[in-house]
Design a protein around this motif. Structure first.
Motif, PDB file in Angstrom:
ATOM      1  N   LEU A   1       0.824  -1.204   0.000  1.00 15.87           N
ATOM      2  CA  LEU A   1       0.000   0.000   0.000  1.00 15.87           C
ATOM      3  C   LEU A   1       0.859   1.256   0.000  1.00 15.87           C
ATOM      4  O   LEU A   1       0.439   2.310  -0.477  1.00 15.87           O
ATOM      5  CB  LEU A   1      -0.938  -0.018   1.205  1.00 15.87           C
ATOM      6  CG  LEU A   1      -2.049   1.038   1.250  1.00 15.87           C
ATOM      7  CD1 LEU A   1      -2.944   0.914   0.030  1.00 15.87           C
ATOM      8  CD2 LEU A   1      -2.868   0.891   2.533  1.00 15.87           C
ATOM      9  N   GLU A   2       2.071   1.150   0.509  1.00 12.96           N
ATOM     10  CA  GLU A   2       2.984   2.292   0.557  1.00 12.96           C
ATOM     11  C   GLU A   2       3.415   2.728  -0.838  1.00 12.96           C
ATOM     12  O   GLU A   2       3.874   3.847  -1.026  1.00 12.96           O
ATOM     13  CB  GLU A   2       4.216   1.955   1.396  1.00 12.96           C
ATOM     14  CG  GLU A   2       3.901   1.701   2.869  1.00 12.96           C
ATOM     15  CD  GLU A   2       5.143   1.317   3.656  1.00 12.96           C
ATOM     16  OE1 GLU A   2       6.209   1.150   3.024  1.00 12.96           O
ATOM     17  OE2 GLU A   2       5.042   1.181   4.891  1.00 12.96           O
ATOM     18  N   ASP A   3       3.302   1.832  -1.799  1.00 12.86           N
ATOM     19  CA  ASP A   3       3.689   2.167  -3.174  1.00 12.86           C
ATOM     20  C   ASP A   3       2.664   3.059  -3.864  1.00 12.86           C
ATOM     21  O   ASP A   3       2.946   3.653  -4.904  1.00 12.86           O
ATOM     22  CB  ASP A   3       3.884   0.899  -4.008  1.00 12.86           C
ATOM     23  CG  ASP A   3       5.051   0.056  -3.507  1.00 12.86           C
ATOM     24  OD1 ASP A   3       6.031   0.660  -3.038  1.00 12.86           O
ATOM     25  OD2 ASP A   3       4.971  -1.181  -3.580  1.00 12.86           O
ATOM     26  N   PHE A   4       1.459   3.152  -3.289  1.00 11.03           N
ATOM     27  CA  PHE A   4       0.395   3.942  -3.886  1.00 11.03           C
ATOM     28  C   PHE A   4       0.375   5.340  -3.267  1.00 11.03           C
ATOM     29  O   PHE A   4       0.481   5.506  -2.061  1.00 11.03           O
ATOM     30  CB  PHE A   4      -0.962   3.266  -3.670  1.00 11.03           C
ATOM     31  CG  PHE A   4      -1.168   2.067  -4.529  1.00 11.03           C
ATOM     32  CD1 PHE A   4      -1.897   2.143  -5.698  1.00 11.03           C
ATOM     33  CD2 PHE A   4      -0.599   0.851  -4.168  1.00 11.03           C
ATOM     34  CE1 PHE A   4      -2.082   1.025  -6.500  1.00 11.03           C
ATOM     35  CE2 PHE A   4      -0.778  -0.266  -4.966  1.00 11.03           C
ATOM     36  CZ  PHE A   4      -1.515  -0.177  -6.133  1.00 11.03           C
ATOM     37  N   THR A   5       0.245   6.336  -4.122  1.00 10.49           N
ATOM     38  CA  THR A   5       0.177   7.717  -3.668  1.00 10.49           C
ATOM     39  C   THR A   5      -1.196   8.281  -4.003  1.00 10.49           C
ATOM     40  O   THR A   5      -2.007   7.626  -4.664  1.00 10.49           O
ATOM     41  CB  THR A   5       1.260   8.567  -4.354  1.00 10.49           C
ATOM     42  OG1 THR A   5       0.945   8.660  -5.766  1.00 10.49           O
ATOM     43  CG2 THR A   5       2.644   7.950  -4.194  1.00 10.49           C
ATOM     44  N   GLU A   6      -1.458   9.514  -3.570  1.00 15.92           N
ATOM     45  CA  GLU A   6      -2.746  10.147  -3.864  1.00 15.92           C
ATOM     46  C   GLU A   6      -2.914  10.431  -5.349  1.00 15.92           C
ATOM     47  O   GLU A   6      -4.013  10.726  -5.802  1.00 15.92           O
ATOM     48  CB  GLU A   6      -2.860  11.455  -3.075  1.00 15.92           C
ATOM     49  CG  GLU A   6      -2.978  11.257  -1.574  1.00 15.92           C
ATOM     50  CD  GLU A   6      -3.153  12.572  -0.852  1.00 15.92           C
ATOM     51  OE1 GLU A   6      -2.975  13.630  -1.506  1.00 15.92           O
ATOM     52  OE2 GLU A   6      -3.464  12.551   0.348  1.00 15.92           O
ATOM     53  N   GLU A   7      -1.821  10.377  -6.095  1.00 14.86           N
ATOM     54  CA  GLU A   7      -1.886  10.654  -7.530  1.00 14.86           C
ATOM     55  C   GLU A   7      -2.358   9.447  -8.332  1.00 14.86           C
ATOM     56  O   GLU A   7      -2.520   9.530  -9.542  1.00 14.86           O
ATOM     57  CB  GLU A   7      -0.511  11.100  -8.043  1.00 14.86           C
ATOM     58  CG  GLU A   7      -0.100  12.488  -7.586  1.00 14.86           C
ATOM     59  CD  GLU A   7       0.411  12.497  -6.155  1.00 14.86           C
ATOM     60  OE1 GLU A   7       0.764  11.426  -5.632  1.00 14.86           O
ATOM     61  OE2 GLU A   7       0.441  13.583  -5.540  1.00 14.86           O
ATOM     62  N   ILE A   8      -2.564   8.311  -7.684  1.00 12.89           N
ATOM     63  CA  ILE A   8      -2.935   7.084  -8.384  1.00 12.89           C
ATOM     64  C   ILE A   8      -4.430   6.799  -8.229  1.00 12.89           C
ATOM     65  O   ILE A   8      -4.998   6.959  -7.160  1.00 12.89           O
ATOM     66  CB  ILE A   8      -2.112   5.896  -7.860  1.00 12.89           C
ATOM     67  CG1 ILE A   8      -0.677   5.983  -8.398  1.00 12.89           C
ATOM     68  CG2 ILE A   8      -2.728   4.564  -8.278  1.00 12.89           C
ATOM     69  CD1 ILE A   8       0.226   4.899  -7.875  1.00 12.89           C
ATOM     70  N   LEU A   9      -5.041   6.371  -9.335  1.00 14.25           N
ATOM     71  CA  LEU A   9      -6.444   5.980  -9.366  1.00 14.25           C
ATOM     72  C   LEU A   9      -6.499   4.584  -9.965  1.00 14.25           C
ATOM     73  O   LEU A   9      -5.810   4.297 -10.948  1.00 14.25           O
ATOM     74  CB  LEU A   9      -7.219   6.970 -10.240  1.00 14.25           C
ATOM     75  CG  LEU A   9      -8.718   6.780 -10.436  1.00 14.25           C
ATOM     76  CD1 LEU A   9      -9.452   6.968  -9.124  1.00 14.25           C
ATOM     77  CD2 LEU A   9      -9.227   7.785 -11.475  1.00 14.25           C
ATOM     78  N   CYS A  10      -7.276   3.684  -9.372  1.00 11.94           N
ATOM     79  CA  CYS A  10      -7.390   2.314  -9.865  1.00 11.94           C
ATOM     80  C   CYS A  10      -8.801   2.046 -10.363  1.00 11.94           C
ATOM     81  O   CYS A  10      -9.781   2.497  -9.756  1.00 11.94           O
ATOM     82  CB  CYS A  10      -7.046   1.318  -8.763  1.00 11.94           C
ATOM     83  SG  CYS A  10      -5.309   1.300  -8.300  1.00 11.94           S
ATOM     84  N   ALA A  11      -8.910   1.296 -11.439  1.00  9.46           N
ATOM     85  CA  ALA A  11     -10.222   0.956 -11.993  1.00  9.46           C
ATOM     86  C   ALA A  11     -10.169  -0.415 -12.643  1.00  9.46           C
ATOM     87  O   ALA A  11      -9.156  -0.811 -13.218  1.00  9.46           O
ATOM     88  CB  ALA A  11     -10.674   2.012 -12.998  1.00  9.46           C
ATOM     89  N   GLY A  12     -11.287  -1.123 -12.552  1.00 13.38           N
ATOM     90  CA  GLY A  12     -11.404  -2.455 -13.136  1.00 13.38           C
ATOM     91  C   GLY A  12     -11.477  -3.509 -12.059  1.00 13.38           C
ATOM     92  O   GLY A  12     -10.508  -3.725 -11.346  1.00 13.38           O
ATOM     93  N   ASP A  13     -12.628  -4.170 -11.926  1.00 14.48           N
ATOM     94  CA  ASP A  13     -12.773  -5.159 -10.863  1.00 14.48           C
ATOM     95  C   ASP A  13     -13.530  -6.400 -11.298  1.00 14.48           C
ATOM     96  O   ASP A  13     -13.872  -7.243 -10.487  1.00 14.48           O
ATOM     97  CB  ASP A  13     -13.504  -4.530  -9.664  1.00 14.48           C
ATOM     98  CG  ASP A  13     -14.986  -4.300  -9.950  1.00 14.48           C
ATOM     99  OD1 ASP A  13     -15.331  -4.116 -11.138  1.00 14.48           O
ATOM    100  OD2 ASP A  13     -15.776  -4.323  -8.994  1.00 14.48           O
ATOM    101  N   ARG A  14     -13.794  -6.509 -12.590  1.00 17.57           N
ATOM    102  CA  ARG A  14     -14.600  -7.652 -13.027  1.00 17.57           C
ATOM    103  C   ARG A  14     -14.001  -8.318 -14.257  1.00 17.57           C
ATOM    104  O   ARG A  14     -13.456  -7.662 -15.150  1.00 17.57           O
ATOM    105  CB  ARG A  14     -16.032  -7.200 -13.352  1.00 17.57           C
ATOM    106  CG  ARG A  14     -16.104  -6.210 -14.501  1.00 17.57           C
ATOM    107  CD  ARG A  14     -17.552  -5.779 -14.789  1.00 17.57           C
ATOM    108  NE  ARG A  14     -17.613  -4.782 -15.840  1.00 17.57           N
ATOM    109  CZ  ARG A  14     -17.600  -5.079 -17.152  1.00 17.57           C
ATOM    110  NH1 ARG A  14     -17.515  -6.328 -17.545  1.00 17.57           N
ATOM    111  NH2 ARG A  14     -17.672  -4.109 -18.053  1.00 17.57           N
TER     112      ARG A  14
END
Length: 264
Positions: A189-202
């Motif tokens: 989780l430390e690798d993720f910053t506020e500048e990152i957005l994730c999409a796609g779950d199916r």
């Protein structure tokens, strides 16, 4: 093991016998996304990326697409054809985010950070039904997990990177939390910053190689830029969260306007 690539495009895989389309997606209705830009990039290797029109002579894309001489095609649906709607414009100036970098995560894995770039075109495009800018999001609340958005591009249409789309493909993607994203991608989780957005779950719905730089559109505004993901094209995918970069984008555009090099 996850191997994050700078996707020079995104794609979608179909079940046997189905019509060719993005993984979990479909052919876009021609010119239904008039902001879409196709980037022809000539360097050591001829590659492709996506992007989207912000001003009459400004396109926003991913910084990792800065790999050579770029020609932008607007108003395209089938990029293998010379369509009357197409407008081809060379790039005058490339402005990648000054803090763009590839962060090593170990074992050859790299994560693009601050992955966005403004392209100033050599001339303004002519606005038509097939060519029109898309609005940026506001500085207010950002898109939340659970929101349904869509992505589009001319990237790979199978898990073979060379199997690229001729016509614009589109797919619906659900935004997920960075906590869920890091777990699904087996990343800290430390690798993720506020500048990152994730999409796609199916299923297999995702973006893939060749779609990099394209938009993630939510409620008619662009919220993300296709950045990276697993090398096999499986979801979730990582996008650059545009709301975190609005001050830089607007400042860069204002400075260019004062210099008379950007169209309103």
């Amino acid at each position: 093991m996850l191997l994050l690539l700078f996707l020079l495009a995104t794609s979608f895989l179909l079940p046997p016998g189905a019509q060719t389309m993005i993984i979990g997606g479909q052919d876009a209705e021609p010119h239904s996304r008039p902001y879409m830009a196709f980037l022809e990039i000539r360097g050591e290797e001829n590659i492709r990326c996506g992007g989207f029109l912000l001003r009459d002579n400004v396109v926003l894309t991913a910084a990792h697409c800065n790999e050579g001489q770029i020609t932008v095609v607007l108003g395209a649906h089938d990029i293998t054809q010379t369509e009357k709607t197409q407008q081809r414009v060379a790039v005058r100036r490339k402005v990648p985010h000054p803090d763009f970098k590839r962060v090593p995560l170990g074992k050859g894995i790299e994560l693009p950070i601050n992955d966005l770039m403004l392209l100033q075109l050599k001339r303004p495009v002519t606005r038509k039904h097939s060519v029109r800018p898309i609005p940026l999001p506001s500085l207010g609340p950002t898109v939340k997990p659970g929101s349904m958005c869509s992505a589009a591009g001319w990237g790979s249409v199978s898990r073979h990177p060379e199997d690229l789309a001729d016509t614009l493909q589109e797919v619906d993607l659900k935004v997920i939390s960075v906590k869920s994203c890091s777990r699904k991608l087996d990343m800290s989780l430390e690798d993720f910053t506020e500048e990152i957005l994730c999409a796609g779950d199916r299923g297999r719905a995702a973006t893939f190689r060749g779609d990099s730089g394209g938009p993630l559109v939510c409620n008619g505004t662009v919220q993300g830029i296709v950045s990276c993901g697993r090398p096999n094209g499986s979801p979730p995918r990582i996008f650059t969260r545009i709301t975190k970069f609005l001050p830089w984008i607007k400042k860069t555009l204002r400075n260019a306007l004062r210099q008379g090099s950007i169209s309103n």
